[in-house]
Design an enzyme around this catalytic site. Structure first.
Site, mmCIF file in Angstrom:
data_model
loop_
_atom_site.group_PDB
_atom_site.id
_atom_site.type_symbol
_atom_site.label_atom_id
_atom_site.label_comp_id
_atom_site.label_asym_id
_atom_site.label_seq_id
_atom_site.Cartn_x
_atom_site.Cartn_y
_atom_site.Cartn_z
ATOM 1 N N HIS A 72 -7.307 4.758 -7.685
ATOM 2 C CA HIS A 72 -8.080 4.197 -8.802
ATOM 3 C C HIS A 72 -9.459 3.761 -8.334
ATOM 4 O O HIS A 72 -9.719 3.647 -7.139
ATOM 5 C CB HIS A 72 -7.316 3.095 -9.537
ATOM 6 C CG HIS A 72 -6.787 2.025 -8.659
ATOM 7 N ND1 HIS A 72 -7.345 0.798 -8.580
ATOM 8 C CD2 HIS A 72 -5.746 2.030 -7.793
ATOM 9 C CE1 HIS A 72 -6.667 0.073 -7.718
ATOM 10 N NE2 HIS A 72 -5.702 0.788 -7.225
ATOM 11 N N TYR A 200 -7.260 -8.581 -13.098
ATOM 12 C CA TYR A 200 -7.247 -9.978 -12.675
ATOM 13 C C TYR A 200 -7.621 -10.826 -13.899
ATOM 14 O O TYR A 200 -8.675 -10.588 -14.496
ATOM 15 C CB TYR A 200 -8.288 -10.225 -11.586
ATOM 16 C CG TYR A 200 -8.013 -9.552 -10.253
ATOM 17 C CD1 TYR A 200 -8.343 -8.216 -10.032
ATOM 18 C CD2 TYR A 200 -7.456 -10.262 -9.187
ATOM 19 C CE1 TYR A 200 -8.114 -7.613 -8.796
ATOM 20 C CE2 TYR A 200 -7.216 -9.668 -7.954
ATOM 21 C CZ TYR A 200 -7.550 -8.342 -7.766
ATOM 22 O OH TYR A 200 -7.321 -7.747 -6.551
ATOM 23 N N PRO A 292 -4.292 -13.639 -1.307
ATOM 24 C CA PRO A 292 -4.178 -12.231 -1.711
ATOM 25 C C PRO A 292 -5.151 -11.801 -2.812
ATOM 26 O O PRO A 292 -5.197 -10.609 -3.150
ATOM 27 C CB PRO A 292 -2.727 -12.117 -2.193
ATOM 28 C CG PRO A 292 -2.273 -13.505 -2.451
ATOM 29 C CD PRO A 292 -3.076 -14.409 -1.583
ATOM 30 N N LYS A 296 -6.952 -8.089 0.656
ATOM 31 C CA LYS A 296 -7.638 -7.752 1.912
ATOM 32 C C LYS A 296 -6.765 -7.819 3.162
ATOM 33 O O LYS A 296 -7.121 -7.255 4.201
ATOM 34 C CB LYS A 296 -8.818 -8.722 2.120
ATOM 35 C CG LYS A 296 -9.935 -8.538 1.130
ATOM 36 C CD LYS A 296 -10.779 -7.351 1.510
ATOM 37 C CE LYS A 296 -11.609 -6.833 0.395
ATOM 38 N NZ LYS A 296 -11.264 -5.487 -0.042
ATOM 39 N N TYR A 384 -15.595 -6.044 -2.496
ATOM 40 C CA TYR A 384 -14.195 -5.719 -2.796
ATOM 41 C C TYR A 384 -13.782 -4.432 -2.077
ATOM 42 O O TYR A 384 -12.638 -4.298 -1.637
ATOM 43 C CB TYR A 384 -14.021 -5.588 -4.318
ATOM 44 C CG TYR A 384 -12.582 -5.511 -4.775
ATOM 45 C CD1 TYR A 384 -11.745 -6.631 -4.727
ATOM 46 C CD2 TYR A 384 -12.045 -4.324 -5.269
ATOM 47 C CE1 TYR A 384 -10.418 -6.566 -5.145
ATOM 48 C CE2 TYR A 384 -10.722 -4.247 -5.692
ATOM 49 C CZ TYR A 384 -9.914 -5.381 -5.631
ATOM 50 O OH TYR A 384 -8.608 -5.303 -6.047
HETATM 51 P P1 RFL Z 1 3.054 -9.135 9.471
HETATM 52 O O1 RFL Z 1 3.279 -8.168 8.365
HETATM 53 O O2 RFL Z 1 3.355 -10.578 9.208
HETATM 54 O O3 RFL Z 1 3.906 -8.633 10.716
HETATM 55 C C1 RFL Z 1 4.081 -9.430 11.864
HETATM 56 C C2 RFL Z 1 5.388 -9.019 12.519
HETATM 57 O O4 RFL Z 1 5.565 -9.788 13.700
HETATM 58 C C3 RFL Z 1 6.912 -10.216 13.766
HETATM 59 N N1 RFL Z 1 6.967 -11.428 14.604
HETATM 60 C C4 RFL Z 1 7.426 -11.448 15.881
HETATM 61 N N2 RFL Z 1 7.914 -10.479 16.655
HETATM 62 C C5 RFL Z 1 8.310 -10.815 17.912
HETATM 63 N N3 RFL Z 1 8.245 -12.086 18.399
HETATM 64 C C6 RFL Z 1 7.746 -13.082 17.638
HETATM 65 N N4 RFL Z 1 7.676 -14.322 18.116
HETATM 66 C C7 RFL Z 1 7.314 -12.789 16.332
HETATM 67 N N5 RFL Z 1 6.794 -13.525 15.324
HETATM 68 C C8 RFL Z 1 6.591 -12.691 14.297
HETATM 69 C C9 RFL Z 1 7.294 -10.469 12.315
HETATM 70 O O5 RFL Z 1 8.708 -10.422 12.118
HETATM 71 C C10 RFL Z 1 6.577 -9.314 11.623
HETATM 72 O O6 RFL Z 1 7.388 -8.159 11.521
HETATM 73 O O7 RFL Z 1 1.560 -9.075 10.022
HETATM 74 P P2 RFL Z 1 0.555 -7.821 10.193
HETATM 75 O O8 RFL Z 1 1.265 -6.670 10.835
HETATM 76 O O9 RFL Z 1 -0.670 -8.381 10.769
HETATM 77 O O10 RFL Z 1 0.267 -7.330 8.683
HETATM 78 C C11 RFL Z 1 -0.446 -8.145 7.788
HETATM 79 C C12 RFL Z 1 0.009 -7.899 6.354
HETATM 80 O O11 RFL Z 1 1.420 -7.979 6.294
HETATM 81 C C13 RFL Z 1 -0.608 -8.918 5.372
HETATM 82 O O12 RFL Z 1 -1.947 -9.160 5.704
HETATM 83 C C14 RFL Z 1 -0.564 -8.420 3.905
HETATM 84 O O13 RFL Z 1 0.754 -8.270 3.457
HETATM 85 C C15 RFL Z 1 -1.318 -9.391 2.991
HETATM 86 N N6 RFL Z 1 -1.232 -9.038 1.573
HETATM 87 C C16 RFL Z 1 -2.037 -8.047 1.033
HETATM 88 N N7 RFL Z 1 -2.874 -7.370 1.826
HETATM 89 C C17 RFL Z 1 -3.624 -6.352 1.310
HETATM 90 O O14 RFL Z 1 -4.405 -5.746 2.048
HETATM 91 N N8 RFL Z 1 -3.551 -5.959 -0.004
HETATM 92 C C18 RFL Z 1 -2.704 -6.594 -0.862
HETATM 93 O O15 RFL Z 1 -2.620 -6.170 -2.005
HETATM 94 C C19 RFL Z 1 -1.939 -7.700 -0.359
HETATM 95 N N9 RFL Z 1 -1.102 -8.357 -1.166
HETATM 96 C C20 RFL Z 1 -0.354 -9.715 0.723
HETATM 97 C C21 RFL Z 1 -0.321 -9.342 -0.655
HETATM 98 C C22 RFL Z 1 0.494 -10.716 1.206
HETATM 99 C C23 RFL Z 1 1.345 -11.359 0.338
HETATM 100 N N10 RFL Z 1 2.199 -12.353 0.910
HETATM 101 C C24 RFL Z 1 3.566 -12.432 0.660
HETATM 102 C C25 RFL Z 1 1.725 -13.184 1.995
HETATM 103 C C26 RFL Z 1 0.528 -9.981 -1.530
HETATM 104 C C27 RFL Z 1 1.345 -10.996 -1.052
HETATM 105 C C28 RFL Z 1 2.217 -11.695 -2.062
HETATM 106 C C1 PHB Z 2 -0.565 -5.998 -5.163
HETATM 107 O O1 PHB Z 2 -0.518 -4.914 -5.756
HETATM 108 O O2 PHB Z 2 0.422 -6.472 -4.591
HETATM 109 C C2 PHB Z 2 -1.851 -6.731 -5.159
HETATM 110 C C3 PHB Z 2 -2.964 -6.227 -5.842
HETATM 111 C C4 PHB Z 2 -4.158 -6.905 -5.817
HETATM 112 C C5 PHB Z 2 -4.236 -8.100 -5.132
HETATM 113 C C6 PHB Z 2 -3.138 -8.606 -4.446
HETATM 114 C C7 PHB Z 2 -1.940 -7.923 -4.461
HETATM 115 O O3 PHB Z 2 -5.407 -8.780 -5.117
#
Ligand code: RFL
Ligand code: PHB
Length: 393
Positions: A72, A200, A292, A296, A384
């Site tokens: 998109h 949003y 979120p 990013k 963005y």
């Molecule tokens: P992760 O995914 O937290 O992975 C870290 C891994 O390390 C493990 N770990 C360990 N392993 C060994 N020994 C230890 N002591 C350890 N401690 C931890 C964990 O079990 C895990 O498997 O970090 P990483 O790889 O840096 O990835 C980052 C992303 O996961 C995160 O930034 C995104 O999910 C954030 N996020 C979003 N990002 C986007 O770019 N676009 C989005 O649309 C978006 N939406 C979101 C999001 C995050 C959300 N939440 C739940 C925080 C929406 C939500 C709701």
């Molecule tokens: C998602 O699709 O999970 C999502 C989309 C936009 C955001 C955050 C999360 O800003």
């Protein structure tokens, strides 16, 4: 055990780093504390910047994303009863986004790792980086009740916000910048067709977001107070609250259905500086967290890994340490750009419990300005979309 790069954490950052290093001829071992099933059960990000899509494609991870992801051009912002504008990233920058779930990326990364018979040790316990400022760092951990020492040249801390890696950088070296927001997001995943655009919404009852994973899978979020209990939110309550927060014609277009996942996430901005210490390098959520609102977090994890894998490859190919030495400064430029954008969008789109009437009016006029100004929209589109990756120098 011995490897070239010990990677702590098998989330998207750790697994992608392992893949990119492999493609550069560098050996790594991934240590993940959870099981594979647990890692795959976390429903998180969904919106990939063009730069992220390009990195995934260039590393053999584009096939399913291109088939199942949903491209998109930008995102819509709505407020009041009918005010809205579309931030057209494609028009302003010629870049597109792809909606493709982090869960799917994680599956693709595990599949690629299996194919090359990578060493990914899940359920590794008590993982601890050691001697990171020496020439010979190592990692200790327990695996299937056996105590193991993994010797390596470098340690990559990809273990998320609660991991151990950042904590090994001494106070006095590490600076932490943090902002905690007074609300969270309640997210629902449902097997229903999504709205055509990411939307949003700023509403007096709080922020709401419509997003997607593919044509049959929708992702929605609501701003909720921090003490919210998930048990209090039936699917019916979620859908009716969501519909209240969207303008009429969008609310009517939302197709509701049973949720297949429901979770609450707090909102936080956090940056740790520097992102390296001796032979320890942090990447992804281990070094920074964004709310979120700008989508990013995952994209920053990918840009960190892009810079870090290039720097490590240069070390092994040419013995050059200049990219490793410059890693933290280069990664942080992109990090702070996205941290600032996520903070700005969070402030623009949420209702803050302690906001004064002045704050409220200022927020409304910021939205009005954005709607009226081509220049303001172009600037927001650029932020963005995410900054382009820097060339190696
Ligand atoms: P992760 O995914 O937290 O992975 C870290 C891994 O390390 C493990 N770990 C360990 N392993 C060994 N020994 C230890 N002591 C350890 N401690 C931890 C964990 O079990 C895990 O498997 O970090 P990483 O790889 O840096 O990835 C980052 C992303 O996961 C995160 O930034 C995104 O999910 C954030 N996020 C979003 N990002 C986007 O770019 N676009 C989005 O649309 C978006 N939406 C979101 C999001 C995050 C959300 N939440 C739940 C925080 C929406 C939500 C709701
Ligand atoms: C998602 O699709 O999970 C999502 C989309 C936009 C955001 C955050 C999360 O800003």
């Amino acid at each position: 055990m011995r490897t070239q790069v010990a990677i702590i954490g098998g989330g998207p950052a750790g697994m992608l780093l392992s893949e990119m290093l492999h493609r550069a001829g560098v050996h790594s071992v991934v240590l993940e504390q959870r099981s594979r099933a647990y890692v795959l059960s976390r429903i998180r990000a969904g919106v990939l910047e063009q730069g992220t899509v390009d990195v995934l494609r260039a590393n053999g991870l584009g096939e399913r994303m291109d088939r199942e992801g949903h491209a998109h051009d930008g995102m819509k912002i709505v407020w009041g009863s009918s005010d809205s504008f579309f931030i057209d990233v494609y028009k302003h920058l010629g870049k597109r986004f792809v909606a493709y779930g982090q869960t799917n990326i994680q599956e693709d990364l595990f599949a690629a790792a299996d194919q090359r018979e990578a060493t990914v040790l899940t359920e590794a316990e008590d993982v601890q980086p050691m001697d990171v400022t020496s020439e010979r760092p190592y990692v200790t951990f327990k695996y299937r009740d056996e105590a193991i020492r993994l010797d390596c040249d470098f340690i990559a801390g990809c273990d998320g916000f609660h991991g151990v890696s950042r904590k090994t950088i001494p106070q006095g070296v590490l600076r932490e910048f943090e902002k905690v927001y007074p609300f969270g997001w309640l997210g629902v995943l449902s097997e229903t067709p999504p709205l055509p655009d990411i939307v949003y919404a700023n509403h007096p009852r709080g922020f709401a977001l419509a997003s997607m994973r593919n044509e049959r899978l929708s992702r929605y979020y609501l701003q909720v107070p921090l003490d919210t209990k998930i048990e209090d939110w039936s699917d019916d309550r979620f859908w009716s609250e969501l519909q209240v927060r969207f303008p009429r014609e969008l609310a009517d277009a939302v197709i509701t259905g049973a949720s297949i996942e429901k979770s609450i996430a707090p909102l936080r901005s956090f940056v740790a500086e520097p992102m390296s210490h001796g032979r320890l390098f942090l990447a992804g959520d281990a070094a920074h967290i964004v709310p979120p609102t700008g989508a990013k977090g995952l994209n920053l994890a990918v840009s960190d890994v892009f810079y870090l894998s290039r720097a490590m490859a240069a070390f092994y190919e040419r013995g050059s340490t200049s990219l490793l030495d410059g890693y933290s400064a280069m990664a942080l430029r992109r990090v702070w750009s996205s941290v600032r954008t996520s903070w700005y969008l969070t402030n623009l789109l949420h209702r803050f419990p302690a906001a004064s009437e002045f704050d409220q009016r200022a927020q409304e006029y910021e939205l009005t300005y954005l709607k009226s100004s081509h220049h303001a929209q172009a600037a927001l589109a650029e932020q963005y979309a995410g900054l382009p990756f820097e060339e190696a120098v």
